[in-house]
Design an enzyme around this catalytic site. Sequence first.
Site, short mmCIF file in Angstrom:
data_model
loop_
_atom_site.label_atom_id
_atom_site.label_comp_id
_atom_site.label_asym_id
_atom_site.label_seq_id
_atom_site.Cartn_x
_atom_site.Cartn_y
_atom_site.Cartn_z
N ARG A 238 0.86 -1.18 0.00
CA ARG A 238 0.00 0.00 0.00
C ARG A 238 0.90 1.24 0.00
NH1 ARG A 238 -3.42 -2.96 -1.34
NH2 ARG A 238 -5.49 -3.31 -0.46
N GLU A 267 -3.88 7.04 -4.54
CA GLU A 267 -4.27 6.49 -5.85
C GLU A 267 -5.59 7.05 -6.33
OE1 GLU A 267 -4.20 2.18 -5.82
OE2 GLU A 267 -2.22 2.22 -4.89
N HIS A 285 -1.36 -0.55 -9.90
CA HIS A 285 -1.91 -1.43 -8.86
C HIS A 285 -2.45 -2.73 -9.46
CE1 HIS A 285 -3.69 -1.39 -4.54
NE2 HIS A 285 -3.37 -2.61 -4.91
C1 DGY Z 1 -5.29 -6.44 -2.31
O1 DGY Z 1 -5.92 -7.50 -2.50
O2 DGY Z 1 -5.30 -5.85 -1.23
C2 DGY Z 1 -4.48 -5.93 -3.46
O3 DGY Z 1 -3.98 -4.69 -3.26
C3 DGY Z 1 -5.22 -6.05 -4.77
O4 DGY Z 1 -5.20 -7.39 -5.09
#
Ligand code: DGY
Length: 320
Positions: A238, A267, A285
């Site tokens: 993240r 984002e 992402h």
């Molecule tokens: C998640 O699942 O948290 C990812 O960032 C996207 O697959």
Amino acid sequence: MKPSVLVAHPLLPEADALLSAAAVVELATEAEICPREILVAKLRDKDGLLSLLVDEIDREVIDAAPRLRVIANCAVGVNNIDVGYARTKGILVTNTPGVLTEATADLAWALILAVARRIPEADRFTREGRFKGWTLGLFLGRDLAGRRLGVVGMGRIGRAVARRARAFGMTVVYADPRPLPAEEARALDARPLPLDELLAAADIVTIHCALTPATRGLLSRERLARMKTDAILINTARGPVVDEAALAEALEEGRLWGAGLDVYADEPRIDARLLSLPNVVLLPHIGSASEGTRSAMALAAVRNLIQGLKGERPENLVEA
Ligand code: DGY
């Protein structure tokens, strides 16, 4: 009577079919971002919600949904949901762990290789017709064999990334508040280190922790300054785990060799400096974006939602 469910964004057909057989489904929007007012308005009479990581499910949204019993997030991360508050309202929150581990680990390695060997830069150069012949100094990158990989966050994905390091002849150190069981650490040949020591020792640092209040800003300006000047930072977890402005500055000033980013602090906005730097590889992402994985995620989210709405304990209940 079938329960009533809001799906914040279009699902894949197989997941749609499974959900439609069990619930009355309303789609909130076809757009990438579901406007908050639509979410709030459409949740008023719904028993369940199938959300994506872009949907911010905070107190206001939860308070606007008096019938809501289950929020099924189609992602492993649940930082977009106020899980604690949902729990106080008796709402179950679920996620999709496990099914996306290998795809996300693959993408982290794709970024490691792309940055270390300057793949996107070299690809652009070739397409632009600038390849005039082999020379010793063309697109010199970084070796991986014999180098140290530093894994920040040794959960499922961190471990899958560490497993792949062997194939590249790298040694592995990791930082995690919970050390691995001895047998697993031996199998992965991974040594625990305090984060600050890991940052100073690793040639490639790859982030795999969840975004929580404890990890927000974990790779602060001060911590980034501990990294070797020829090190590479990879983030597929993240964005807010890293101080993005400090990272851009370090890359611009040559205090880091390169970075590979799949996630961003805000984002889909991306810092203009990152966009302009040649030593940064940027992706939108897509860590889990393989056909099989996204299908498995969508189906897992639907199964969780149906189980919760039936009064069963969902397979992937998030414990706050
Ligand atoms: C998640 O699942 O948290 C990812 O960032 C996207 O697959």
